[in-house]
Design a protein around this motif. Structure first.
Motif, PDB file in Angstrom:
ATOM      1  N   THR A 372       0.643  -1.362   0.270  1.00  0.00           N
ATOM      2  CA  THR A 372       0.208  -0.235  -0.185  1.00  0.00           C
ATOM      3  C   THR A 372       0.863   1.055   0.040  1.00  0.00           C
ATOM      4  O   THR A 372       0.418   2.618   0.199  1.00  0.00           O
ATOM      5  N   THR A 373       1.850   1.393  -0.636  1.00  0.00           N
ATOM      6  CA  THR A 373       2.809   2.166   0.023  1.00  0.00           C
ATOM      7  C   THR A 373       3.030   2.882  -2.004  1.00  0.00           C
ATOM      8  O   THR A 373       2.286   2.331  -2.633  1.00  0.00           O
ATOM      9  N   PRO A 374       2.767   4.742  -1.939  1.00  0.00           N
ATOM     10  CA  PRO A 374       3.055   5.552  -2.631  1.00  0.00           C
ATOM     11  C   PRO A 374       4.019   4.813  -3.560  1.00  0.00           C
ATOM     12  O   PRO A 374       4.796   4.558  -3.323  1.00  0.00           O
ATOM     13  N   THR A 375       3.535   5.506  -5.439  1.00  0.00           N
ATOM     14  CA  THR A 375       4.890   5.371  -5.830  1.00  0.00           C
ATOM     15  C   THR A 375       5.253   6.511  -5.626  1.00  0.00           C
ATOM     16  O   THR A 375       4.694   7.868  -6.267  1.00  0.00           O
ATOM     17  N   VAL A 376       6.949   6.834  -6.109  1.00  0.00           N
ATOM     18  CA  VAL A 376       7.270   8.555  -5.900  1.00  0.00           C
ATOM     19  C   VAL A 376       7.902   8.604  -7.292  1.00  0.00           C
ATOM     20  O   VAL A 376       9.155   7.458  -7.603  1.00  0.00           O
ATOM     21  N   ALA A 377       7.671   9.512  -7.415  1.00  0.00           N
ATOM     22  CA  ALA A 377       8.866   9.932  -9.751  1.00  0.00           C
ATOM     23  C   ALA A 377       9.566  10.866  -9.755  1.00  0.00           C
ATOM     24  O   ALA A 377       8.505  11.833  -9.171  1.00  0.00           O
ATOM     25  N   SER A 378      10.502  11.376  -9.748  1.00  0.00           N
ATOM     26  CA  SER A 378      11.119  12.685  -9.984  1.00  0.00           C
ATOM     27  C   SER A 378      12.043  12.699 -11.171  1.00  0.00           C
ATOM     28  O   SER A 378      12.495  11.890 -11.725  1.00  0.00           O
ATOM     29  N   ASP A 379      11.761  13.739 -12.131  1.00  0.00           N
ATOM     30  CA  ASP A 379      12.656  13.237 -13.429  1.00  0.00           C
ATOM     31  C   ASP A 379      13.798  14.889 -13.192  1.00  0.00           C
ATOM     32  O   ASP A 379      14.876  14.125 -13.320  1.00  0.00           O
ATOM     33  N   VAL A 380      14.309  15.572 -12.015  1.00  0.00           N
ATOM     34  CA  VAL A 380      14.769  16.517 -11.568  1.00  0.00           C
ATOM     35  C   VAL A 380      15.599  15.982 -10.579  1.00  0.00           C
ATOM     36  O   VAL A 380      16.955  15.562 -10.179  1.00  0.00           O
ATOM     37  N   TYR A 381      15.363  14.821  -9.530  1.00  0.00           N
ATOM     38  CA  TYR A 381      15.839  14.622  -8.363  1.00  0.00           C
ATOM     39  C   TYR A 381      15.094  12.974  -7.871  1.00  0.00           C
ATOM     40  O   TYR A 381      14.623  12.396  -8.160  1.00  0.00           O
ATOM     41  N   PRO A 382      16.114  11.901  -9.277  1.00  0.00           N
ATOM     42  CA  PRO A 382      15.204  10.726  -9.294  1.00  0.00           C
ATOM     43  C   PRO A 382      16.092  10.131  -8.160  1.00  0.00           C
ATOM     44  O   PRO A 382      17.021   9.510  -7.462  1.00  0.00           O
ATOM     45  N   GLU A 383      15.256   8.362  -8.269  1.00  0.00           N
ATOM     46  CA  GLU A 383      15.400   7.856  -6.618  1.00  0.00           C
ATOM     47  C   GLU A 383      16.998   7.510  -6.735  1.00  0.00           C
ATOM     48  O   GLU A 383      16.994   6.521  -7.769  1.00  0.00           O
ATOM     49  N   ASN A 384      17.729   7.641  -5.900  1.00  0.00           N
ATOM     50  CA  ASN A 384      18.805   7.119  -5.156  1.00  0.00           C
ATOM     51  C   ASN A 384      20.016   6.975  -6.162  1.00  0.00           C
ATOM     52  O   ASN A 384      20.639   6.541  -6.755  1.00  0.00           O
ATOM     53  N   ALA A 385      19.599   8.298  -7.052  1.00  0.00           N
ATOM     54  CA  ALA A 385      20.582   8.856  -7.937  1.00  0.00           C
ATOM     55  C   ALA A 385      20.880  10.152  -7.750  1.00  0.00           C
ATOM     56  O   ALA A 385      20.489  10.682  -6.252  1.00  0.00           O
ATOM     57  N   SER A 386      21.391  11.346  -8.441  1.00  0.00           N
ATOM     58  CA  SER A 386      22.064  12.695  -7.792  1.00  0.00           C
ATOM     59  C   SER A 386      21.848  13.306  -9.204  1.00  0.00           C
ATOM     60  O   SER A 386      21.550  12.488 -10.632  1.00  0.00           O
ATOM     61  N   GLY A 387      20.744  14.933  -9.066  1.00  0.00           N
ATOM     62  CA  GLY A 387      20.416  15.608  -9.965  1.00  0.00           C
ATOM     63  C   GLY A 387      20.242  17.107  -9.451  1.00  0.00           C
ATOM     64  O   GLY A 387      20.432  16.742  -8.640  1.00  0.00           O
ATOM     65  N   GLY A 388      19.794  18.014 -10.370  1.00  0.00           N
ATOM     66  CA  GLY A 388      19.515  18.974  -9.555  1.00  0.00           C
ATOM     67  C   GLY A 388      20.425  19.803  -9.256  1.00  0.00           C
ATOM     68  O   GLY A 388      21.730  20.139  -9.778  1.00  0.00           O
ATOM     69  N   GLY A 389      19.918  20.391  -7.788  1.00  0.00           N
ATOM     70  CA  GLY A 389      21.294  21.322  -7.771  1.00  0.00           C
ATOM     71  C   GLY A 389      20.488  22.525  -6.976  1.00  0.00           C
ATOM     72  O   GLY A 389      19.181  22.512  -6.539  1.00  0.00           O
ATOM     73  N   ALA A 390      21.292  22.818  -6.295  1.00  0.00           N
ATOM     74  CA  ALA A 390      20.769  24.015  -4.546  1.00  0.00           C
ATOM     75  C   ALA A 390      19.979  25.474  -5.997  1.00  0.00           C
ATOM     76  O   ALA A 390      20.259  25.802  -6.655  1.00  0.00           O
ATOM     77  N   GLY A 391      18.401  25.689  -5.342  1.00  0.00           N
ATOM     78  CA  GLY A 391      18.023  26.075  -5.884  1.00  0.00           C
ATOM     79  C   GLY A 391      16.949  25.943  -7.171  1.00  0.00           C
ATOM     80  O   GLY A 391      16.359  27.058  -8.172  1.00  0.00           O
ATOM     81  N   VAL A 392      17.479  24.662  -7.131  1.00  0.00           N
ATOM     82  CA  VAL A 392      16.675  23.970  -8.678  1.00  0.00           C
ATOM     83  C   VAL A 392      15.929  23.969  -8.593  1.00  0.00           C
ATOM     84  O   VAL A 392      15.843  22.486  -7.713  1.00  0.00           O
TER      85      VAL A 392
END
Length: 464
Positions: A372-392
């Motif tokens: 019953t956990t939700p799914t979570v997704a992000s193009d800028v901040y992918p799971e178990n990876a790095s992305g974006g930046g401060a202020g992004v």
């Protein structure tokens, strides 16, 4: 040892226990009071027998506790008195032993211990008691008669069953018919038995008001005790195995004499097939928090022995804690029940049947797991990876794995929780902008329209 022997704390209100072997009395103070002959006489917690032909059989390996309630004509004060006990063998009334209980409280049982060396095994004794106060003594009570039996039955009992042969496998469904016999020991007057190896205590007492013993007759409880048909005789009992049992069954039995001394224990074992019913849902994988009908069917061999009349359905792991539902069976032993499974990690059922003759089957198990956990997704901040930046800025999309989700609650790195309503298709989007780079943990859980808080999901990512 005797199973009637027990240790008991003397109530504080009884005062200090003072016992002494003596030939004379040293009474306590009871001003302006005339001693009254004690009443409520007990020996080994059993009632006094005033019939010399029917003495009370007792174990006295550590002496014999005797007691009576002393009194005086002064009922306005809690005076203390002395209580004098005498005991003698019925074959020699001149050979008396005297025991004094000092500082006894008028109106309460005053216990004393008649010494073991004055009560050899195998003999019958008489004892009596009087109240002493201010140098005066009441009349003696009528004698109480006890037979000392410190020797347990020599032989372990014999045990047989007419319908569950020892060591054999049985389909079950019928009560087990046991015959217990004294195995040649004429001292045996009853039997004690249990499906547990540790047998209950036989011949104990509860203590009532004023310290009066309330002896518990073991033979009043046929779950564990039965009388022999005659001294040295036998008894037939009908027992159901423990509820919900299958596999190896063992009954433990010992013989008891008139003083409730126990013999060595005999064990009787047999194998019992499972008589569990079946529980089948209308669909192979019931949906979370949606009613589903289950069909309950009896074990065929059990149904042929005694019709199943009902079921006990224990639901484990759902909302509000575990619960049990009783379901009535139809004439053919089957039943249906509508259940809503709402355990956020899954739920299980334990289903046992009950037959018309009282047989309770072992349990059938059925279970299901839910994510019953939700799914979570992000193009800028992918799971178990790095992305974006401060202020992004970045967006996180929450989506359900079960139906009827109404909202999502989330927190980043332990910050205060925030809740967002679910939109189209029960999803939600959260925009988030980090103030600094580093590792982040996002925790998200959903809540359904019915108010169920679902399992959380932990989403980790790194901001460049």
């Amino acid at each position: 040892m005797s199973f009637s022997a027990r240790s008991r704390a003397v109530l504080a209100s009884l005062g200090t226990l003072g016992l002494a072997l003596a030939a004379t009395v040293s009474p306590a103070s009871a001003a302006d009071a005339t001693p009254i002959t004690p009443t409520q006489l007990f020996n080994g917690d059993q009632s006094c027998s005033t019939d010399s032909d029917r003495p009370t059989y007792v174990w006295a390996g550590n002496g014999l506790t005797v007691e009576g309630i002393p009194g005086t004509t002064d009922t306005t004060s809690n005076s203390t008195v002395s209580v004098q006990y005498q005991v003698w063998p019925v074959t020699d009334p001149t050979h008396t032993t005297t025991v004094i209980r000092a500082n006894a409280l008028s109106g309460f049982e005053a216990a004393a211990n008649l010494p073991a060396d004055a009560l050899p095994d195998g003999q019958t004794y008489a004892w009596r008691v009087q109240t002493v106060a201010e140098g005066a003594a009441s009349d003696w009570s009528a004698p109480c008669y006890v037979a000392i039996d410190n020797t347990p039955p020599v032989n372990a009992p014999g045990v047989a069953s007419s319908n569950y042969p020892q060591g054999a496998r049985n389909q079950g469904g019928s009560p087990v018919e046991f015959t217990l016999n004294a195995n040649g020991d004429d001292d045996v007057t009853g039997f004690e038995y249990s499906w547990q190896q540790v047998l209950p205590i036989a011949g104990y007492a509860n203590i009532g008001e004023h310290g009066v013993p309330q002896f518990v007759d073991p033979y009043a409880d046929p779950r564990y005790f039965t009388r022999a048909d005659a001294p040295g005789g036998s008894a037939t009992i009908s027992l159901f195995p423990p509820n919900g049992s299958s596999g190896l069954m063992t009954l433990w039995v010992r013989s008891l004499d008139r003083a409730y001394n126990g013999s060595a224990v005999t064990s009787y074992s047999f194998l019992l097939n499972s008589t569990a019913p079946t529980a089948t849902p209308a669909v192979a994988s019931p949906e979370f928090d949606r009613p589903t009908t289950f069909t309950l069917r009896p074990n065929a061999d059990l149904q042929s022995t005694s019709s199943v009349v009902g079921y006990s359905v224990e639901m484990v792991g759902g909302q509000g804690g575990d619960k049990t539902i009783d379901v009535t069976a139809g004439p053919d032993g089957t039943a249906s029940v509508k259940l809503t499974l709402d355990g956020i990690d899954g739920e299980s059922l334990r289903v046992s049947s009950r037959s018309a003759n009282g047989w309770v089957s072992d349990a059938a198990f059925w279970g299901i797991t839910y994510d019953t956990t939700p799914t979570v997704a992000s193009d800028v901040y992918p799971e178990n990876a790095s992305g974006g930046g401060a202020g992004v800025p970045g967006a996180f999309t929450f989506a359900p794995k079960v139906k009827n989700v109404a909202s999502y609650t989330y927190s980043v790195n332990g910050d205060p929780e925030a809740t967002i309503a679910a939109g189209a298709h029960h999803t939600a989007i959260v925009d988030w902008t980090p103030a600094a780079g580093g590792d982040y943990d996002l925790t998200v859980y959903a809540t359904t329209r019915s108010g169920i808080q679902l399992a959380p999901y932990y989403y980790s990512f790194t901001v460049n």
